[in-house]
Structure formats: structure tokens, C-alpha cells
Design a protein around this motif. Structure first.
Motif, mmCIF file in Angstrom:
data_model
loop_
_atom_site.group_PDB
_atom_site.id
_atom_site.type_symbol
_atom_site.label_atom_id
_atom_site.label_comp_id
_atom_site.label_asym_id
_atom_site.label_seq_id
_atom_site.Cartn_x
_atom_site.Cartn_y
_atom_site.Cartn_z
ATOM 1 N N PRO A 88 0.832 -1.208 0.000
ATOM 2 C CA PRO A 88 0.000 0.000 0.000
ATOM 3 C C PRO A 88 0.864 1.255 0.000
ATOM 4 N N ALA A 89 0.316 2.342 -0.536
ATOM 5 C CA ALA A 89 1.053 3.607 -0.592
ATOM 6 C C ALA A 89 1.418 4.086 0.805
ATOM 7 N N VAL A 90 0.522 3.905 1.739
ATOM 8 C CA VAL A 90 0.789 4.267 3.134
ATOM 9 C C VAL A 90 0.594 3.001 3.964
ATOM 10 N N PRO A 91 1.671 2.264 4.194
ATOM 11 C CA PRO A 91 1.516 0.993 4.897
ATOM 12 C C PRO A 91 1.130 1.178 6.353
ATOM 13 N N ALA A 92 0.199 0.358 6.799
ATOM 14 C CA ALA A 92 -0.208 0.323 8.209
ATOM 15 C C ALA A 92 0.346 -0.971 8.791
ATOM 16 N N PHE A 93 1.491 -0.869 9.415
ATOM 17 C CA PHE A 93 2.150 -2.057 9.938
ATOM 18 C C PHE A 93 1.450 -2.566 11.187
ATOM 19 N N GLU A 94 1.510 -3.864 11.334
ATOM 20 C CA GLU A 94 1.043 -4.531 12.533
ATOM 21 C C GLU A 94 2.203 -5.346 13.081
ATOM 22 N N LEU A 95 2.197 -5.545 14.371
ATOM 23 C CA LEU A 95 3.230 -6.335 15.025
ATOM 24 C C LEU A 95 2.932 -7.820 14.835
ATOM 25 N N ALA A 96 3.942 -8.593 14.539
ATOM 26 C CA ALA A 96 3.795 -10.044 14.411
ATOM 27 C C ALA A 96 4.995 -10.715 15.074
ATOM 28 N N HIS A 97 4.777 -11.916 15.536
ATOM 29 C CA HIS A 97 5.845 -12.704 16.145
ATOM 30 C C HIS A 97 5.963 -14.023 15.400
ATOM 31 N N LEU A 98 7.192 -14.489 15.254
ATOM 32 C CA LEU A 98 7.440 -15.760 14.593
ATOM 33 C C LEU A 98 6.561 -16.830 15.227
ATOM 34 N N GLY A 99 5.828 -17.541 14.390
ATOM 35 C CA GLY A 99 4.938 -18.575 14.890
ATOM 36 C C GLY A 99 3.477 -18.157 14.964
ATOM 37 N N ASP A 100 3.175 -16.858 14.766
ATOM 38 C CA ASP A 100 1.770 -16.430 14.744
ATOM 39 C C ASP A 100 1.043 -17.195 13.638
ATOM 40 N N ASP A 101 -0.120 -17.761 13.966
ATOM 41 C CA ASP A 101 -0.847 -18.624 13.031
ATOM 42 C C ASP A 101 -1.358 -17.910 11.789
ATOM 43 N N ASN A 102 -1.789 -16.648 11.918
ATOM 44 C CA ASN A 102 -2.410 -15.970 10.767
ATOM 45 C C ASN A 102 -1.436 -15.070 10.017
#
Length: 181
Positions: free
Chosen positions: A140-154
Motif C-alpha cells: 500500500p502507498a501508506v503501509p499500516a504495519f502490525e506487530l507479528a511474532h514468529l509462529g503467529d498462526d495468521n
């Protein structure tokens, strides 16, 4: 991809198709930190170390002189860093288990940057990741990042585009333009 670089900068209209190193100049304010953004400065991505270092003094001067810019003491006291990363499709992630992810449009998320060692490190790297997303297809032109951790299912971890390498402190020199008499 055609080589469309000028002075070490890649034109933003080009998608990066192979893994390559990149550099970024980060300025972190040390004054008024609750009132200012986490980083000040331009969002240029450089594709060689020398060009990035050559631009350091100009970035510093730009920060101090921009219209409606930051107070000179904020710019002078900021900590400046030269960051490096590997960017491109299928980058091997860094050693950590913290990632920045984007929504993939189907309810899931895809990790685009990471292997950060701790969540607290993200504030130092998010601007660089955001600047490199313009080279990623379908970002996306303006990315909305979310936090993720290795092993997150989705979270799909199969398409990492950014892996941090190093962040080192650098010291810009103030550019003084003599007045003509």
C-alpha cells in the motif's frame, strides 16, 4: 529490472526483483521526544554506503532548514544513524522473532520486515521499512504495519522483504554557506 540508478538512489517507480543491500539515514530527536515524531528527516533509500554518507550533511541541513521545520537545537541534538538492511523478494530474516506485517486482503497478514530482536527495536527501524515498501509489489502507498511474532498462526512468513543488518551512529557536519559581500 533495468538499472535506473542515479547517484546511488533507485527510482521509486521500479520494483526490486532481487535481494540487495540498502542504507537509510535515521535522525532520532533527543529533545521534546513526546511532542515530535520518533524520527525526523527525509525518507531516501540508498543503494550504496558512500552515497548515503555523502547525503548525511545534506539531510542534516534540510532538517534544520525545512519550512516549518524543527527548532535548530532539536536537529543539532538529534542522534543520527546509518542503517543497513537486505531488501528484496525472499530475504532471509534477521535473527529475532519480531516482525512488521501488512494485512493481505483476505483476513490474514504477511510479514514484510523482520527478524528484529525485540519489540522495542521497531521504533528504530520502522521508518526504514516504510521507506522501502515503495519498492515492493502490491504494498500500500501508506503501509499500516502490525506487530507479528514468529509462529503467529495468521501470518505468512514466506515473503520477507526487509531484514535489518546494522545501525551505527554517525555525526553530520553543519553546512555553512558564506554570505556574499
Amino acid at each position: 529490472m533495468t538499472d535506473d540508478r542515479a547517484g546511488g538512489r533507485e527510482h521509486a517507480a521500479r520494483t526490486i526483483t532481487s535481494v540487495r543491500p540498502a542504507w537509510f539515514l535515521l535522525a532520532r530527536p533527543t529533545q521534546n521526544v513526546d511532542e515530535l515524531p520518533a524520527t525526523i528527516g527525509e525518507r531516501d533509500v540508498f543503494f550504496d554506503d558512500e552515497t548515503a554518507m555523502d547525503a548525511l550533511d545534506l539531510h542534516y541541513a534540510w532538517c534544520a532548514a525545512q519550512r516549518g521545520g524543527y527548532h535548530a537545537t532539536v536537529v543539532r541534538s538529534a542522534h543520527w544513524y546509518l542503517q543497513s538492511a537486505m531488501i528484496g523478494p525472499q530475504v532471509d530474516p534477521g535473527l529475532g522473532d519480531v516482525f512488521l506485517a501488512l494485512a493481505d486482503g483476505s483476513g490474514g497478514r504477511r510479514a514484510v520486515g523482520g527478524g528484529f530482536l525485540a519489540e522495542g527495536r521497531l521504533i528504530h527501524w520502522t521508518s526504514f521499512v516504510r521507506a522501502t515498501t515503495r519498492f515492493m509489489p502490491d504494498a500500500p502507498a501508506v503501509p499500516a504495519f502490525e506487530l507479528a511474532h514468529l509462529g503467529d498462526d495468521n501470518v505468512d512468513f514466506g515473503h520477507i522483504w526487509f531484514a535489518p543488518l546494522q545501525s551505527r551512529r554517525v555525526h553530520p557536519q553543519r553546512i555553512v554557506v558564506p554570505e556574499e559581500h
